[in-house]
Design a protein around this motif. Sequence first.
Motif, PDB file in Angstrom:
ATOM      1  N   LEU A   1       0.812  -1.221   0.000  1.00  0.00           N
ATOM      2  CA  LEU A   1       0.000   0.000   0.000  1.00  0.00           C
ATOM      3  C   LEU A   1       0.844   1.269   0.000  1.00  0.00           C
ATOM      4  CD1 LEU A   1      -2.988  -0.671   2.449  1.00  0.00           C
ATOM      5  CD2 LEU A   1      -2.970  -0.747  -0.046  1.00  0.00           C
ATOM      6  N   THR A   2       2.069   1.188   0.469  1.00  0.00           N
ATOM      7  CA  THR A   2       2.872   2.401   0.650  1.00  0.00           C
ATOM      8  C   THR A   2       4.015   2.547  -0.342  1.00  0.00           C
ATOM      9  OG1 THR A   2       4.208   1.234   2.298  1.00  0.00           O
ATOM     10  CG2 THR A   2       2.355   2.541   3.119  1.00  0.00           C
ATOM     11  N   GLN A   3       4.313   1.539  -1.131  1.00  0.00           N
ATOM     12  CA  GLN A   3       5.460   1.593  -2.039  1.00  0.00           C
ATOM     13  C   GLN A   3       5.416   2.831  -2.931  1.00  0.00           C
ATOM     14  OE1 GLN A   3       5.391  -1.521  -5.150  1.00  0.00           O
ATOM     15  NE2 GLN A   3       3.325  -2.025  -4.467  1.00  0.00           N
ATOM     16  N   GLY A   4       6.581   3.454  -3.057  1.00  0.00           N
ATOM     17  CA  GLY A   4       6.697   4.623  -3.919  1.00  0.00           C
ATOM     18  C   GLY A   4       6.384   5.942  -3.261  1.00  0.00           C
ATOM     19  N   ILE A   5       5.799   5.940  -2.066  1.00  0.00           N
ATOM     20  CA  ILE A   5       5.492   7.200  -1.383  1.00  0.00           C
ATOM     21  C   ILE A   5       6.787   7.897  -0.988  1.00  0.00           C
ATOM     22  CG2 ILE A   5       4.498   8.223   0.707  1.00  0.00           C
ATOM     23  CD1 ILE A   5       2.290   6.191   0.621  1.00  0.00           C
ATOM     24  N   ASN A   6       6.858   9.191  -1.269  1.00  0.00           N
ATOM     25  CA  ASN A   6       7.999   9.998  -0.838  1.00  0.00           C
ATOM     26  C   ASN A   6       7.731  10.590   0.536  1.00  0.00           C
ATOM     27  OD1 ASN A   6       9.186   9.500  -3.290  1.00  0.00           O
ATOM     28  ND2 ASN A   6       9.129  11.594  -4.029  1.00  0.00           N
ATOM     29  N   LEU A   7       8.763  10.700   1.338  1.00  0.00           N
ATOM     30  CA  LEU A   7       8.635  11.305   2.655  1.00  0.00           C
ATOM     31  C   LEU A   7       9.959  11.939   3.063  1.00  0.00           C
ATOM     32  CD1 LEU A   7       9.130   8.729   5.462  1.00  0.00           C
ATOM     33  CD2 LEU A   7       9.038   7.949   3.101  1.00  0.00           C
ATOM     34  N   THR A   8       9.869  12.879   3.984  1.00  0.00           N
ATOM     35  CA  THR A   8      11.062  13.509   4.543  1.00  0.00           C
ATOM     36  C   THR A   8      11.307  12.913   5.915  1.00  0.00           C
ATOM     37  OG1 THR A   8      10.622  15.552   3.352  1.00  0.00           O
ATOM     38  CG2 THR A   8      12.111  15.695   5.233  1.00  0.00           C
ATOM     39  N   GLU A   9      12.519  12.442   6.143  1.00  0.00           N
ATOM     40  CA  GLU A   9      12.863  11.817   7.419  1.00  0.00           C
ATOM     41  C   GLU A   9      14.050  12.516   8.075  1.00  0.00           C
ATOM     42  OE1 GLU A   9      12.122  10.275   9.811  1.00  0.00           O
ATOM     43  OE2 GLU A   9      10.935   8.490   9.441  1.00  0.00           O
ATOM     44  N   ALA A  10      14.048  12.482   9.407  1.00  0.00           N
ATOM     45  CA  ALA A  10      15.160  13.043  10.173  1.00  0.00           C
ATOM     46  C   ALA A  10      16.213  11.990  10.487  1.00  0.00           C
ATOM     47  CB  ALA A  10      14.638  13.640  11.479  1.00  0.00           C
ATOM     48  N   TRP A  11      15.798  10.709  10.437  1.00  0.00           N
ATOM     49  CA  TRP A  11      16.683   9.624  10.888  1.00  0.00           C
ATOM     50  C   TRP A  11      16.080   8.308  10.444  1.00  0.00           C
ATOM     51  CZ3 TRP A  11      15.962   5.395  14.095  1.00  0.00           C
ATOM     52  CH2 TRP A  11      17.098   4.805  14.657  1.00  0.00           C
ATOM     53  N   TYR A  12      16.943   7.337  10.143  1.00  0.00           N
ATOM     54  CA  TYR A  12      16.468   6.007   9.743  1.00  0.00           C
ATOM     55  C   TYR A  12      17.344   4.952  10.394  1.00  0.00           C
ATOM     56  CZ  TYR A  12      15.208   2.089   6.643  1.00  0.00           C
ATOM     57  OH  TYR A  12      14.796   0.876   6.137  1.00  0.00           O
ATOM     58  N   TRP A  13      16.748   3.926  10.900  1.00  0.00           N
ATOM     59  CA  TRP A  13      17.462   2.933  11.707  1.00  0.00           C
ATOM     60  C   TRP A  13      18.578   2.216  10.937  1.00  0.00           C
ATOM     61  CZ3 TRP A  13      18.077  -2.282  10.850  1.00  0.00           C
ATOM     62  CH2 TRP A  13      17.267  -2.861   9.872  1.00  0.00           C
ATOM     63  N   ASP A  14      18.435   2.085   9.629  1.00  0.00           N
ATOM     64  CA  ASP A  14      19.379   1.290   8.848  1.00  0.00           C
ATOM     65  C   ASP A  14      20.369   2.158   8.058  1.00  0.00           C
ATOM     66  OD1 ASP A  14      20.414  -1.144   8.051  1.00  0.00           O
ATOM     67  OD2 ASP A  14      19.043  -1.402   6.369  1.00  0.00           O
ATOM     68  N   SER A  15      20.669   3.334   8.560  1.00  0.00           N
ATOM     69  CA  SER A  15      21.535   4.256   7.818  1.00  0.00           C
ATOM     70  C   SER A  15      23.013   3.911   7.927  1.00  0.00           C
ATOM     71  CB  SER A  15      21.320   5.690   8.305  1.00  0.00           C
ATOM     72  OG  SER A  15      20.036   6.148   7.964  1.00  0.00           O
ATOM     73  N   ASN A  16      23.471   3.523   9.112  1.00  0.00           N
ATOM     74  CA  ASN A  16      24.903   3.248   9.313  1.00  0.00           C
ATOM     75  C   ASN A  16      25.088   2.334  10.525  1.00  0.00           C
ATOM     76  OD1 ASN A  16      25.002   4.971  11.755  1.00  0.00           O
ATOM     77  ND2 ASN A  16      24.785   6.675  10.307  1.00  0.00           N
ATOM     78  N   ASP A  17      26.323   2.037  10.843  1.00  0.00           N
ATOM     79  CA  ASP A  17      26.603   1.105  11.946  1.00  0.00           C
ATOM     80  C   ASP A  17      26.085   1.626  13.287  1.00  0.00           C
ATOM     81  OD1 ASP A  17      27.782  -0.645  10.186  1.00  0.00           O
ATOM     82  OD2 ASP A  17      29.838  -0.031  10.639  1.00  0.00           O
ATOM     83  N   LYS A  18      26.211   2.928  13.526  1.00  0.00           N
ATOM     84  CA  LYS A  18      25.747   3.501  14.797  1.00  0.00           C
ATOM     85  C   LYS A  18      24.235   3.379  14.934  1.00  0.00           C
ATOM     86  CE  LYS A  18      29.274   6.985  15.919  1.00  0.00           C
ATOM     87  NZ  LYS A  18      29.495   8.441  16.139  1.00  0.00           N
ATOM     88  N   THR A  19      23.511   3.725  13.875  1.00  0.00           N
ATOM     89  CA  THR A  19      22.051   3.666  13.947  1.00  0.00           C
ATOM     90  C   THR A  19      21.569   2.229  14.108  1.00  0.00           C
ATOM     91  OG1 THR A  19      21.838   3.606  11.510  1.00  0.00           O
ATOM     92  CG2 THR A  19      21.796   5.763  12.576  1.00  0.00           C
ATOM     93  N   ARG A  20      22.243   1.311  13.406  1.00  0.00           N
ATOM     94  CA  ARG A  20      21.845  -0.101  13.517  1.00  0.00           C
ATOM     95  C   ARG A  20      22.119  -0.662  14.908  1.00  0.00           C
ATOM     96  NH1 ARG A  20      23.232   0.037   7.918  1.00  0.00           N
ATOM     97  NH2 ARG A  20      25.469  -0.135   8.347  1.00  0.00           N
ATOM     98  N   ALA A  21      23.259  -0.327  15.478  1.00  0.00           N
ATOM     99  CA  ALA A  21      23.601  -0.845  16.810  1.00  0.00           C
ATOM    100  C   ALA A  21      22.616  -0.339  17.859  1.00  0.00           C
ATOM    101  CB  ALA A  21      25.029  -0.433  17.177  1.00  0.00           C
ATOM    102  N   TRP A  22      22.301   0.957  17.816  1.00  0.00           N
ATOM    103  CA  TRP A  22      21.355   1.495  18.794  1.00  0.00           C
ATOM    104  C   TRP A  22      19.962   0.906  18.583  1.00  0.00           C
ATOM    105  CZ3 TRP A  22      16.815   4.355  18.813  1.00  0.00           C
ATOM    106  CH2 TRP A  22      16.414   4.819  20.080  1.00  0.00           C
ATOM    107  N   SER A  23      19.566   0.766  17.332  1.00  0.00           N
ATOM    108  CA  SER A  23      18.232   0.237  17.019  1.00  0.00           C
ATOM    109  C   SER A  23      18.063  -1.197  17.497  1.00  0.00           C
ATOM    110  CB  SER A  23      17.977   0.338  15.520  1.00  0.00           C
ATOM    111  OG  SER A  23      17.991   1.688  15.102  1.00  0.00           O
ATOM    112  N   GLN A  24      19.140  -1.981  17.445  1.00  0.00           N
ATOM    113  CA  GLN A  24      19.062  -3.346  17.952  1.00  0.00           C
ATOM    114  C   GLN A  24      18.805  -3.351  19.460  1.00  0.00           C
ATOM    115  OE1 GLN A  24      18.955  -6.167  16.301  1.00  0.00           O
ATOM    116  NE2 GLN A  24      19.256  -5.234  14.276  1.00  0.00           N
TER     117      GLN A  24
END
Length: 417
Positions: free
Chosen positions: A282-305
Motif C-alpha cells: 500500500l505504501t510503495q513509492g510514497i515519498n517522505l522527509t525523514e530526520a533519521w532512519y534505523w538502517d543508515s549506518n553502523d551507529k544507527t543499527r547498533a542502537w536500534s538493535q
Amino acid sequence: MPTPKKRFARRESFSPGCLTGLALILSAWGSAATAQPKVSDDVIRIGVQADMSGLYSDMGGPGITEAVKLAVADAGGTVIGKKIEVIASNHSAKADAAATRAREWFDTQGVDMIISGPSSGTSLAIAKVATEKKKIVMVTGGVAAQLTNEECSPYIIHYLYDTVALARGTASAMSKQGGKSWYFLTVDYAFGDSLERQTAQVVKANGGKVMGSVRHPLSASDFSSFLLQAKASGAQVLGLANGGGDTINSIKAANEFGVSQSMKIAGLMLFLTDVHSLGLKLTQGINLTEAWYWDSNDKTRAWSQRFQGKMRKMPTSMQAASYSAALQYLLAVKAAGTDQSEQVMAQLKKQKIDDMYTADGFIREDGRMVHDLRLMAVKSPAESKKPWDYYKELQVIPGSQAFASKAESKCKSWVGG
C-alpha cells in the motif's frame, strides 16, 4: 588554710601566620561548598509526556520513554554524582491534560526538563507552562513550526523537524517530479494547519497550484467523504497533512476508494511504524522527509538493535530524537555542573551534537536543533530484503536549507523586535 587556687580562662594565642592559615582553610571550605554541583533536590528528573495509547502511540508513546531510559543508561545512571530519574505520563493528545501535568510536575514533582512527544497542540501547551516556570522543554514529537518561530522562548528546544522542513523536503521533490496540482486532507488543529500552509507555499513557489483542501477531526473514523472530494478535484497529488493513525486510515481509505490509482499520495508526516502497519504493497513509492532512519549506518543499527530488544520493533525517528535529546541534556548538565535551566540551555547551545542521531547538529538561538534531513522513498515488496527494510534514500537535505532562516523567522529573541 591553704590558699584556693585561682582559676584562669584558657586563652589561645594565634600568631599572624596562624591567622592566615585559618583564613585559607575557611576560604577553601567556602570554595568547596561553592563548587558543589547545584542540583535541585539532589535528583536530575526528566519527565516524558506523550500519547501512550492513542493514534500517536506507535510512532511515539512508550517507545519515547524507553529511548530516554536508554540515554540515562548510557549516561551511567548519574550525572555530577546525582541520580537521574525518568517519569512518564499519557496526555492522550489533549492539550489541557498536558499543560496540567506539566504544571504539576514543575511545581510539586521536581521535574527539571520535559521531553514532549506528539502532538503539536500538547507540545505548544507544555511549552507555555515551561516558559512560565523557566524550565526546559525539548520537543521531539510536535512539529508545528510555531514552537521556534512566533511562539519561541529561551526554554524551548525543537529537536526532530518541523512543518517548514517537511514541506520543503516532500513538496519540493514531488513538484519537481511533475506533481503540480495538489489537494490537502488536513487534520483540524495547529499541526495540520501549519503543515498545509507551509506545503502550499512550497507548491506555489515551484509553479504549482492548490486545488482545494478539506479538514477532518483528530482521530477521524470515516475518511470516505473527504477522499471523494479530493478525487473530484482533479488534482495530481493528495497531500496528507495529518499523522499517526489518521495517516494510516487515510491511506487505507485512499486505496479502498481508488484515490491512490488516480492521485499520487504525499505522506507529509509519515513514520516507519505507519509503513509497517500498512505494508509495502500500500505504501510503495510514497515519498517522505525523514530526520533519521534505523538502517543508515553502523551507529544507527547498533542502537536500534538495543531498542528492538526492549520494544520488539525498530525505532522511529521520533523515538531516536528523544534518546538524543535526553543524552545531550544530560551532557549539558554535566558540563554546566548544575540543572539550573539558564546555565544548561547556554551549554546546550554551545555544544556540538554528535551521536547516533546526527553527527553535525547544533541548537540555534531560536531553539531549533539544526541537522540534515533525508528525502526517502518507500521500497516495493521486491526491493525489501529483510524485516523493517522499508526506505531508500533519494537525497540529503542540508539542515541549512531544510529549516527556516533567520531572515524568515518571527522569533523575537533571535531576530529582535
